[in-house]
Design a protein around this motif. Structure first.
Motif, PDB file in Angstrom:
ATOM      1  N   CYS A 217       0.660  -1.220  -0.048  1.00  0.00           N
ATOM      2  CA  CYS A 217      -0.086  -0.056  -0.031  1.00  0.00           C
ATOM      3  C   CYS A 217       0.866   1.209  -0.051  1.00  0.00           C
ATOM      4  CB  CYS A 217      -1.006  -0.073   1.159  1.00  0.00           C
ATOM      5  SG  CYS A 217      -2.461   1.284   1.219  1.00  0.00           S
ATOM      6  N   LEU A 218       2.167   1.226   0.567  1.00  0.00           N
ATOM      7  CA  LEU A 218       2.932   2.245   0.733  1.00  0.00           C
ATOM      8  C   LEU A 218       3.550   2.528  -0.697  1.00  0.00           C
ATOM      9  CD1 LEU A 218       4.656   1.817   4.212  1.00  0.00           C
ATOM     10  CD2 LEU A 218       3.183   3.599   3.616  1.00  0.00           C
TER      11      LEU A 218
ATOM     12  N   THR B 165      -1.103   4.622  -8.758  1.00  0.00           N
ATOM     13  CA  THR B 165      -2.500   4.920  -9.328  1.00  0.00           C
ATOM     14  C   THR B 165      -2.938   3.666 -10.006  1.00  0.00           C
ATOM     15  OG1 THR B 165      -2.298   7.138  -9.188  1.00  0.00           O
ATOM     16  CG2 THR B 165      -4.308   6.031  -9.983  1.00  0.00           C
ATOM     17  N   GLN B 166      -2.090   3.253 -10.930  1.00  0.00           N
ATOM     18  CA  GLN B 166      -2.498   1.993 -11.803  1.00  0.00           C
ATOM     19  C   GLN B 166      -2.593   0.843 -11.025  1.00  0.00           C
ATOM     20  OE1 GLN B 166      -0.133   1.546 -15.540  1.00  0.00           O
ATOM     21  NE2 GLN B 166      -0.987  -0.472 -15.656  1.00  0.00           N
TER      22      GLN B 166
ATOM     23  N   ILE C  95       3.901  -6.037  -5.996  1.00  0.00           N
ATOM     24  CA  ILE C  95       3.825  -4.742  -5.713  1.00  0.00           C
ATOM     25  C   ILE C  95       4.612  -4.350  -4.453  1.00  0.00           C
ATOM     26  CG2 ILE C  95       2.337  -2.481  -4.854  1.00  0.00           C
ATOM     27  CD1 ILE C  95      -0.043  -3.958  -6.389  1.00  0.00           C
ATOM     28  N   ALA C  96       4.987  -5.134  -3.486  1.00  0.00           N
ATOM     29  CA  ALA C  96       5.477  -4.729  -2.266  1.00  0.00           C
ATOM     30  C   ALA C  96       7.203  -4.595  -2.614  1.00  0.00           C
ATOM     31  CB  ALA C  96       5.451  -5.800  -1.240  1.00  0.00           C
TER      32      ALA C  96
ATOM     33  N   THR D  49      -7.742   2.044  -2.400  1.00  0.00           N
ATOM     34  CA  THR D  49      -8.030   3.040  -3.160  1.00  0.00           C
ATOM     35  C   THR D  49      -7.690   4.336  -2.693  1.00  0.00           C
ATOM     36  OG1 THR D  49     -10.078   2.095  -4.365  1.00  0.00           O
ATOM     37  CG2 THR D  49      -9.865   4.225  -4.679  1.00  0.00           C
ATOM     38  N   ALA D  50      -7.751   4.387  -1.383  1.00  0.00           N
ATOM     39  CA  ALA D  50      -7.572   5.927  -0.617  1.00  0.00           C
ATOM     40  C   ALA D  50      -6.354   6.074  -0.261  1.00  0.00           C
ATOM     41  CB  ALA D  50      -8.500   5.960   0.621  1.00  0.00           C
ATOM     42  N   GLY D  51      -5.637   4.737  -0.367  1.00  0.00           N
ATOM     43  CA  GLY D  51      -4.080   4.819   0.116  1.00  0.00           C
ATOM     44  C   GLY D  51      -3.828   4.796   1.543  1.00  0.00           C
TER      45      GLY D  51
END
Length: 206
Positions: free
Chosen positions: A101-102, A106-107, A143-144, A189-191
């Protein structure tokens, strides 16, 4: 029992390991079943060397137990082992979701929420969400982008997939599971890293 493995595979032992691990997960190789390297090698069309290497690797992650000159067999997952695996899985999943998440673009947030939509769709259609959940977890690991976590995940995820079959997951109610994943989608979505980690922990009753 196990289909032949192509000798053209770059890392034959890795392919043999994956084939045997999947057979243990789906219980084609049943808990407590004795394993003989010669029979396994013959059924997969390979020499004993990659089979022995795969067995040693399976032993390291607890899917196989070996007693020299006595037996090699598929382990039996005890209730204590299953519960311990569940606890570990919660901390593992929540820490990787935090790292991801960090770092999400956006994609990647859009792709992650789409993967969550697939989980939700399976639950609502009364289908097993296991494959979709594993795909989402794999995406989060990518992603991490932590090289150490990525290395250990190769074997850890197999042990988790096997052991978690023997424990009831905390969010077994379909409506609660959908609500949890919808909340996770909003958090990503909100980060909102803290919320995402908290939601994943709650999925494992932590």
């Amino acid at each position: 029992m196990l289909h032949p493995v192509s000798s053209a595979t770059v890392r034959l032992a890795d392919t043999v390991f994956e084939r045997m691990a999947n057979a243990i997960i789906d219980e084609s190789l049943a808990p407590g079943q004795r394993l003989r390297d010669g029979e396994l090698a013959q059924s997969m069309g390979v020499s004993r060397m990659p089979v022995r290497e795969a067995l040693q690797r399976l032993e390291r992650i607890g899917l196989v137990e070996m007693s020299p000159s006595r037996f090699t067999r598929v382990t039996i997952v005890t209730p204590e082992m299953a519960q311990g695996t569940l606890e570990f899985a919660g901390y593992y999943a929540s820490s990787t979701i935090r790292m991801a998440c960090l770092r999400m673009s956006t994609q990647q947030r859009t792709e992650a929420t789409s993967a969550i939509d697939a989980i939700i769709a399976d639950v609502k259609n009364h289908a097993s969400p296991l494959a979709a959940r594993r795909a989402f977890h794999r995406m989060i690991l990518d992603i991490a982008a932590n090289p150490f976590v990525d290395t250990i995940s190769r074997d850890t995820d197999i042990a988790l997939a096997r052991n978690l079959q023997y424990v009831k997951l905390p969010l077994s109610d379909p409506n609660e599971l959908v609500d949890s994943y919808e909340a996770l989608s909003r958090a990503l979505t909100a980060g909102d890293t803290d919320a995402a980690e908290r939601i994943v922990r709650s999925q494992f009753a932590l």
